[in-house]
Design a protein around this motif. Structure first.
Motif, PDB file in Angstrom:
ATOM      1  N   ASP A  36       1.217  -1.254  -0.363  1.00  0.00           N
ATOM      2  CA  ASP A  36       0.622  -0.103   0.469  1.00  0.00           C
ATOM      3  C   ASP A  36       0.951   1.686  -0.201  1.00  0.00           C
ATOM      4  OD1 ASP A  36      -2.304  -1.281  -0.238  1.00  0.00           O
ATOM      5  OD2 ASP A  36      -2.452  -1.103   1.809  1.00  0.00           O
ATOM      6  N   PHE A  37       2.239   1.619   0.905  1.00  0.00           N
ATOM      7  CA  PHE A  37       2.876   2.707   1.069  1.00  0.00           C
ATOM      8  C   PHE A  37       3.693   2.531  -0.596  1.00  0.00           C
ATOM      9  CE2 PHE A  37       6.724   4.513   1.374  1.00  0.00           C
ATOM     10  CZ  PHE A  37       6.900   5.523   2.004  1.00  0.00           C
ATOM     11  N   ALA A  38       3.450   1.631  -0.975  1.00  0.00           N
ATOM     12  CA  ALA A  38       4.489   1.838  -2.959  1.00  0.00           C
ATOM     13  C   ALA A  38       3.888   2.741  -3.112  1.00  0.00           C
ATOM     14  CB  ALA A  38       4.907  -0.210  -3.037  1.00  0.00           C
ATOM     15  N   GLY A  39       2.259   1.727  -3.137  1.00  0.00           N
ATOM     16  CA  GLY A  39       1.222   2.768  -4.555  1.00  0.00           C
ATOM     17  C   GLY A  39       1.330   4.323  -4.109  1.00  0.00           C
ATOM     18  N   TRP A  40       1.355   4.961  -3.208  1.00  0.00           N
ATOM     19  CA  TRP A  40       1.953   5.825  -2.321  1.00  0.00           C
ATOM     20  C   TRP A  40       2.575   6.498  -3.763  1.00  0.00           C
ATOM     21  CZ3 TRP A  40       1.976   6.810   2.799  1.00  0.00           C
ATOM     22  CH2 TRP A  40       0.346   6.172   3.701  1.00  0.00           C
ATOM     23  N   MET A  41       3.528   5.816  -3.579  1.00  0.00           N
ATOM     24  CA  MET A  41       4.835   6.055  -4.858  1.00  0.00           C
ATOM     25  C   MET A  41       4.103   5.797  -6.110  1.00  0.00           C
ATOM     26  SD  MET A  41       8.159   5.709  -1.808  1.00  0.00           S
ATOM     27  CE  MET A  41       7.876   4.386  -2.571  1.00  0.00           C
ATOM     28  N   LEU A  43       3.697   2.602  -7.318  1.00  0.00           N
ATOM     29  CA  LEU A  43       4.633   0.992  -7.541  1.00  0.00           C
ATOM     30  C   LEU A  43       3.695   0.267  -7.035  1.00  0.00           C
ATOM     31  CD1 LEU A  43       8.286   2.550  -6.253  1.00  0.00           C
ATOM     32  CD2 LEU A  43       7.972   2.713  -8.395  1.00  0.00           C
ATOM     33  N   LEU A  44       2.962  -0.034  -8.076  1.00  0.00           N
ATOM     34  CA  LEU A  44       1.753  -0.495  -8.071  1.00  0.00           C
ATOM     35  C   LEU A  44       3.024  -2.188  -8.836  1.00  0.00           C
ATOM     36  CD1 LEU A  44      -0.972   1.268  -8.659  1.00  0.00           C
ATOM     37  CD2 LEU A  44      -0.455   0.263  -5.897  1.00  0.00           C
ATOM     38  N   PRO A  45       1.697  -3.307  -8.187  1.00  0.00           N
ATOM     39  CA  PRO A  45       2.273  -4.811  -9.239  1.00  0.00           C
ATOM     40  C   PRO A  45       1.624  -4.851 -10.144  1.00  0.00           C
ATOM     41  CG  PRO A  45       1.348  -4.826  -6.586  1.00  0.00           C
ATOM     42  CD  PRO A  45       1.019  -3.623  -7.832  1.00  0.00           C
ATOM     43  N   THR A  46       2.264  -5.718 -10.978  1.00  0.00           N
ATOM     44  CA  THR A  46       1.576  -5.589 -12.261  1.00  0.00           C
ATOM     45  C   THR A  46       1.634  -6.901 -13.148  1.00  0.00           C
ATOM     46  OG1 THR A  46       3.706  -5.105 -13.407  1.00  0.00           O
ATOM     47  CG2 THR A  46       2.842  -3.409 -12.774  1.00  0.00           C
ATOM     48  N   CYS A  47       1.146  -7.042 -14.284  1.00  0.00           N
ATOM     49  CA  CYS A  47       1.442  -8.295 -14.749  1.00  0.00           C
ATOM     50  C   CYS A  47       2.583  -9.210 -15.108  1.00  0.00           C
ATOM     51  CB  CYS A  47       0.900  -7.937 -16.682  1.00  0.00           C
ATOM     52  SG  CYS A  47       1.823  -7.842 -17.659  1.00  0.00           S
ATOM     53  N   GLU A  48       3.882  -8.289 -14.585  1.00  0.00           N
ATOM     54  CA  GLU A  48       4.770  -8.696 -14.698  1.00  0.00           C
ATOM     55  C   GLU A  48       5.447  -9.303 -13.290  1.00  0.00           C
ATOM     56  OE1 GLU A  48       8.011  -5.700 -15.342  1.00  0.00           O
ATOM     57  OE2 GLU A  48       7.146  -5.300 -17.385  1.00  0.00           O
ATOM     58  N   HIS A  49       4.239  -9.375 -12.273  1.00  0.00           N
ATOM     59  CA  HIS A  49       4.524  -9.537 -11.185  1.00  0.00           C
ATOM     60  C   HIS A  49       3.055 -10.442 -10.541  1.00  0.00           C
ATOM     61  CE1 HIS A  49       7.109  -6.787 -10.894  1.00  0.00           C
ATOM     62  NE2 HIS A  49       7.889  -6.578 -10.918  1.00  0.00           N
ATOM     63  N   PRO A  50       2.778 -11.959 -11.226  1.00  0.00           N
ATOM     64  CA  PRO A  50       1.212 -12.668 -11.579  1.00  0.00           C
ATOM     65  C   PRO A  50       1.306 -12.628  -9.722  1.00  0.00           C
ATOM     66  CG  PRO A  50       3.244 -13.387 -11.964  1.00  0.00           C
ATOM     67  CD  PRO A  50       3.732 -12.284 -12.183  1.00  0.00           C
ATOM     68  N   TYR A  51       2.371 -13.199  -9.165  1.00  0.00           N
ATOM     69  CA  TYR A  51       1.920 -13.796  -8.257  1.00  0.00           C
ATOM     70  C   TYR A  51       1.187 -12.252  -7.000  1.00  0.00           C
ATOM     71  CZ  TYR A  51       3.404 -18.310  -9.418  1.00  0.00           C
ATOM     72  OH  TYR A  51       3.445 -19.362  -9.986  1.00  0.00           O
ATOM     73  N   LEU A  52       2.457 -11.618  -7.250  1.00  0.00           N
ATOM     74  CA  LEU A  52       1.827 -10.637  -6.062  1.00  0.00           C
ATOM     75  C   LEU A  52       0.477  -9.483  -6.834  1.00  0.00           C
ATOM     76  CD1 LEU A  52       3.213  -8.239  -4.387  1.00  0.00           C
ATOM     77  CD2 LEU A  52       4.296  -7.298  -5.722  1.00  0.00           C
ATOM     78  N   ASP A  53       0.566  -9.513  -7.602  1.00  0.00           N
ATOM     79  CA  ASP A  53      -0.620  -8.629  -8.079  1.00  0.00           C
ATOM     80  C   ASP A  53      -2.191 -10.345  -7.542  1.00  0.00           C
ATOM     81  OD1 ASP A  53      -1.769  -6.758  -9.605  1.00  0.00           O
ATOM     82  OD2 ASP A  53      -2.783  -8.495 -11.490  1.00  0.00           O
ATOM     83  N   ALA A  54      -2.168 -10.735  -7.916  1.00  0.00           N
ATOM     84  CA  ALA A  54      -2.468 -11.684  -8.005  1.00  0.00           C
ATOM     85  C   ALA A  54      -3.324 -11.533  -5.626  1.00  0.00           C
ATOM     86  CB  ALA A  54      -2.857 -13.679  -7.844  1.00  0.00           C
ATOM     87  N   TRP A  55      -2.066 -12.252  -4.909  1.00  0.00           N
ATOM     88  CA  TRP A  55      -1.817 -11.699  -3.538  1.00  0.00           C
ATOM     89  C   TRP A  55      -2.757 -10.293  -3.182  1.00  0.00           C
ATOM     90  CZ3 TRP A  55       0.634  -8.284  -0.603  1.00  0.00           C
ATOM     91  CH2 TRP A  55       0.751  -8.915   0.567  1.00  0.00           C
TER      92      TRP A  55
END
Length: 67
Positions: A36-41, A43-55
């Motif tokens: 969530d903090f990264a989102g403020w910057m 820096l959100l999960p993308t399709c390049e990070h499928p497991y992170l994005d799904a989680w």
């Protein structure tokens, strides 16, 4: 949560729905705060990070996320 290049996981991790195993835990809560903090910057999960994005998507769908 994915680790390393492209959100890849180690052996046996792909089937785990949460950071520390089969159950939602303080590890997920802590990791969610970091994502969530990264989102403020922007820096959100993308399709390049499928497991992170799904989680991340699954955790945001939990009622406790919006409480």
């Amino acid at each position: 949560m994915g680790t390393g290049e492209g959100g890849a996981r180690g052996p046996g991790q792909a089937a785990r729905p949460y950071v520390a195993g089969e159950a939602y835990s303080i590890a997920d809560i802590t990791a969610m705060a970091a994502v969530d903090f990264a989102g403020w910057m922007r820096l959100l999960p993308t399709c390049e990070h499928p497991y992170l994005d799904a989680w991340w998507t699954a955790l945001r769908a939990r009622p406790s996320y919006t409480a």
